[in-house]
Design a protein around this motif. Structure first.
Motif, PDB file in Angstrom:
ATOM      1  N   SER A 275      -4.290   9.974   8.090  1.00  0.00           N
ATOM      2  CA  SER A 275      -5.748  10.056   8.127  1.00  0.00           C
ATOM      3  C   SER A 275      -6.371   8.812   7.478  1.00  0.00           C
ATOM      4  O   SER A 275      -6.150   7.699   7.959  1.00  0.00           O
ATOM      5  CB  SER A 275      -6.202  11.351   7.441  1.00  0.00           C
ATOM      6  OG  SER A 275      -7.557  11.618   7.692  1.00  0.00           O
ATOM      7  N   MET A 276      -7.108   8.950   6.397  1.00  0.00           N
ATOM      8  CA  MET A 276      -7.692   7.785   5.735  1.00  0.00           C
ATOM      9  C   MET A 276      -6.611   6.831   5.255  1.00  0.00           C
ATOM     10  O   MET A 276      -6.852   5.625   5.127  1.00  0.00           O
ATOM     11  CB  MET A 276      -8.587   8.217   4.569  1.00  0.00           C
ATOM     12  CG  MET A 276      -9.411   7.090   3.966  1.00  0.00           C
ATOM     13  SD  MET A 276     -10.563   7.632   2.664  1.00  0.00           S
ATOM     14  CE  MET A 276      -9.452   7.720   1.255  1.00  0.00           C
ATOM     15  N   GLY A 277      -5.413   7.343   4.998  1.00  0.00           N
ATOM     16  CA  GLY A 277      -4.306   6.479   4.615  1.00  0.00           C
ATOM     17  C   GLY A 277      -3.883   5.560   5.747  1.00  0.00           C
ATOM     18  O   GLY A 277      -3.525   4.394   5.527  1.00  0.00           O
ATOM     19  N   GLY A 278      -3.899   6.082   6.983  1.00  0.00           N
ATOM     20  CA  GLY A 278      -3.640   5.226   8.137  1.00  0.00           C
ATOM     21  C   GLY A 278      -4.723   4.174   8.290  1.00  0.00           C
ATOM     22  O   GLY A 278      -4.449   3.015   8.627  1.00  0.00           O
ATOM     23  N   MET A 279      -5.952   4.576   8.018  1.00  0.00           N
ATOM     24  CA  MET A 279      -7.064   3.624   8.070  1.00  0.00           C
ATOM     25  C   MET A 279      -6.907   2.549   7.001  1.00  0.00           C
ATOM     26  O   MET A 279      -7.285   1.389   7.214  1.00  0.00           O
ATOM     27  CB  MET A 279      -8.390   4.356   7.908  1.00  0.00           C
ATOM     28  CG  MET A 279      -8.662   5.376   9.008  1.00  0.00           C
ATOM     29  SD  MET A 279     -10.036   6.491   8.617  1.00  0.00           S
ATOM     30  CE  MET A 279      -9.633   7.907   9.663  1.00  0.00           C
ATOM     31  N   SER A 280      -6.343   2.922   5.854  1.00  0.00           N
ATOM     32  CA  SER A 280      -6.074   1.943   4.802  1.00  0.00           C
ATOM     33  C   SER A 280      -5.137   0.855   5.314  1.00  0.00           C
ATOM     34  O   SER A 280      -5.343  -0.341   5.056  1.00  0.00           O
ATOM     35  CB  SER A 280      -5.454   2.626   3.580  1.00  0.00           C
ATOM     36  OG  SER A 280      -6.300   3.598   3.041  1.00  0.00           O
ATOM     37  N   ILE A 281      -4.094   1.276   6.027  1.00  0.00           N
ATOM     38  CA  ILE A 281      -3.111   0.318   6.542  1.00  0.00           C
ATOM     39  C   ILE A 281      -3.741  -0.602   7.575  1.00  0.00           C
ATOM     40  O   ILE A 281      -3.543  -1.829   7.562  1.00  0.00           O
ATOM     41  CB  ILE A 281      -1.909   1.070   7.147  1.00  0.00           C
ATOM     42  CG1 ILE A 281      -1.166   1.851   6.045  1.00  0.00           C
ATOM     43  CG2 ILE A 281      -0.966   0.100   7.855  1.00  0.00           C
ATOM     44  CD1 ILE A 281      -0.109   2.799   6.567  1.00  0.00           C
ATOM     45  N   ILE A 282      -4.534  -0.032   8.474  1.00  0.00           N
ATOM     46  CA  ILE A 282      -5.174  -0.843   9.510  1.00  0.00           C
ATOM     47  C   ILE A 282      -6.209  -1.782   8.893  1.00  0.00           C
ATOM     48  O   ILE A 282      -6.312  -2.954   9.274  1.00  0.00           O
ATOM     49  CB  ILE A 282      -5.817   0.067  10.568  1.00  0.00           C
ATOM     50  CG1 ILE A 282      -4.741   0.922  11.245  1.00  0.00           C
ATOM     51  CG2 ILE A 282      -6.551  -0.768  11.617  1.00  0.00           C
ATOM     52  CD1 ILE A 282      -5.283   2.063  12.085  1.00  0.00           C
ATOM     53  N   ALA A 283      -6.972  -1.268   7.915  1.00  0.00           N
ATOM     54  CA  ALA A 283      -7.952  -2.118   7.233  1.00  0.00           C
ATOM     55  C   ALA A 283      -7.259  -3.250   6.492  1.00  0.00           C
ATOM     56  O   ALA A 283      -7.755  -4.390   6.458  1.00  0.00           O
ATOM     57  CB  ALA A 283      -8.786  -1.282   6.264  1.00  0.00           C
ATOM     58  N   TRP A 284      -6.108  -2.946   5.892  1.00  0.00           N
ATOM     59  CA  TRP A 284      -5.335  -3.981   5.193  1.00  0.00           C
ATOM     60  C   TRP A 284      -4.866  -5.053   6.173  1.00  0.00           C
ATOM     61  O   TRP A 284      -4.959  -6.256   5.888  1.00  0.00           O
ATOM     62  CB  TRP A 284      -4.151  -3.337   4.481  1.00  0.00           C
ATOM     63  CG  TRP A 284      -3.199  -4.317   3.876  1.00  0.00           C
ATOM     64  CD1 TRP A 284      -3.368  -5.028   2.727  1.00  0.00           C
ATOM     65  CD2 TRP A 284      -1.924  -4.711   4.410  1.00  0.00           C
ATOM     66  NE1 TRP A 284      -2.277  -5.839   2.500  1.00  0.00           N
ATOM     67  CE2 TRP A 284      -1.372  -5.658   3.510  1.00  0.00           C
ATOM     68  CE3 TRP A 284      -1.201  -4.332   5.535  1.00  0.00           C
ATOM     69  CZ2 TRP A 284      -0.141  -6.250   3.725  1.00  0.00           C
ATOM     70  CZ3 TRP A 284       0.046  -4.927   5.749  1.00  0.00           C
ATOM     71  CH2 TRP A 284       0.566  -5.875   4.848  1.00  0.00           C
ATOM     72  N   ALA A 285      -4.372  -4.613   7.328  1.00  0.00           N
ATOM     73  CA  ALA A 285      -3.922  -5.582   8.333  1.00  0.00           C
ATOM     74  C   ALA A 285      -5.077  -6.431   8.845  1.00  0.00           C
ATOM     75  O   ALA A 285      -4.911  -7.622   9.146  1.00  0.00           O
ATOM     76  CB  ALA A 285      -3.259  -4.846   9.496  1.00  0.00           C
ATOM     77  N   GLU A 286      -6.265  -5.835   8.921  1.00  0.00           N
ATOM     78  CA  GLU A 286      -7.437  -6.584   9.374  1.00  0.00           C
ATOM     79  C   GLU A 286      -7.831  -7.652   8.364  1.00  0.00           C
ATOM     80  O   GLU A 286      -8.188  -8.774   8.746  1.00  0.00           O
ATOM     81  CB  GLU A 286      -8.602  -5.619   9.608  1.00  0.00           C
ATOM     82  CG  GLU A 286      -9.855  -6.276  10.166  1.00  0.00           C
ATOM     83  CD  GLU A 286     -10.908  -5.256  10.546  1.00  0.00           C
ATOM     84  OE1 GLU A 286     -11.019  -4.938  11.741  1.00  0.00           O
ATOM     85  OE2 GLU A 286     -11.641  -4.783   9.637  1.00  0.00           O
TER      86      GLU A 286
END
Length: 274
Positions: free
Chosen positions: A81-92
């Motif tokens: 959930s928000m943890g997956g978004m953390s990973i994608i935001a980090w990659a961005e």
């Protein structure tokens, strides 16, 4: 776990904390180096003074990786959930770090944008307009305290789990969710309701598995398919896993399937090194 073993970093979701990953800690800590952390404002982490949003998710995960992944080593990242978004935001935000720090990614029950419009909590007929984002942001940003009751339990099962979830699974998730401070729940809910980090998927240049349950109301399968399509086009999709009858709390409802996917990513990473 063994400091020389493969590192697995787990990022929990909105209103949860590090204890959410207890099933995975129990499964992997004996043979791997397991890292869990409380997202900002959750569990034992302070909320801080920064405005909540994608930059905070990215920076906090980057700080965790700085502290736990030695130079020259890579980790497997798992985000729910928000943890997956953390990973994608980090990659961005940190595209140059992805290949250096990460060997594989599991994105479970997550999305990158349109989180309000595509949710199935309040299903609307097609002839009706979508819930306006400003209205949804006020709802998600509410700071009303939640207390344990039969109504809360039924609501949590409906929103976050599935009709097939066991009483123990619902109770486990309820204890964690009710422990989230109302201001944290509201602050992050407000931030997530307008989140857009879809460009970060282009930077996930490592094998990435996308996992979702068919009964997920918060981030329905439309999100997972959208993520998978972008990753596949870029040549970075490892697998798209759709779990029949599983709700949003997929790593609790489908422990073995989630753990199998993590083991698959670990095996692939080790094979590449070998």
């Amino acid at each position: 776990g063994d400091p020389e073993a493969q590192t697995l970093v787990f990022c929990h979701g909105w209103t949860c904390n590090a204890a959410y990953w207890t099933p995975q800690i129990n499964a992997f800590a004996e043979n791997y180096r397991v890292v869990v952390y409380d997202q900002r404002g959750h569990g034992n982490s302070d909320a801080g003074a920064r405005p909540l949003g994608a930059d905070v998710l990215a920076d906090d995960l980057n700080s965790v990786l700085d502290a736990t992944v030695p130079a020259g080593r890579t980790a497997i990242l798992a985000g729910h959930s928000m943890g997956g978004m953390s990973i994608i935001a980090w990659a961005e935000k940190y595209p140059d770090q992805v290949d250096r720090r990460v060997a594989g990614v599991l994105l479970a029950s997550t999305g990158t944008d349109n989180l309000v419009a595509d949710s199935a909590i309040v299903p609307l007929p097609q002839r009706f307009p979508k819930v306006p984002v400003p209205v949804a942001r006020r709802v998600m940003g509410a700071t009303v305290p939640l207390v344990e009751s039969s109504v809360t339990t039924r609501a949590l099962r409906y929103i976050a789990l599935s009709p097939n979830a066991s009483g123990a699974e619902v109770a486990f998730c309820q204890q964690i969710v009710l422990g989230c401070p109302p201001r944290t729940r509201g602050g992050w809910g407000h931030a997530l309701s307008a989140l857009d980090i879809h460009e970060g998927l282009q930077n996930l240049t490592v094998p990435t598995t996308v996992l979702v349950g068919t009964a997920d109301r918060l981030t329905p399968p439309v999100h997972a398919r959208r993520l998978a399509a972008v990753l596949e086009e870029a040549g970075n999709l490892e697998r798209l896993v759709v779990l029949d009858g599983v709700g949003h709390m997929s790593s609790v409802e489908a422990i073995d399937r989630v753990n199998d996917e993590l083991l698959h990513l670990v095996g692939k990473a080790q094979a590449l090194v070998g």
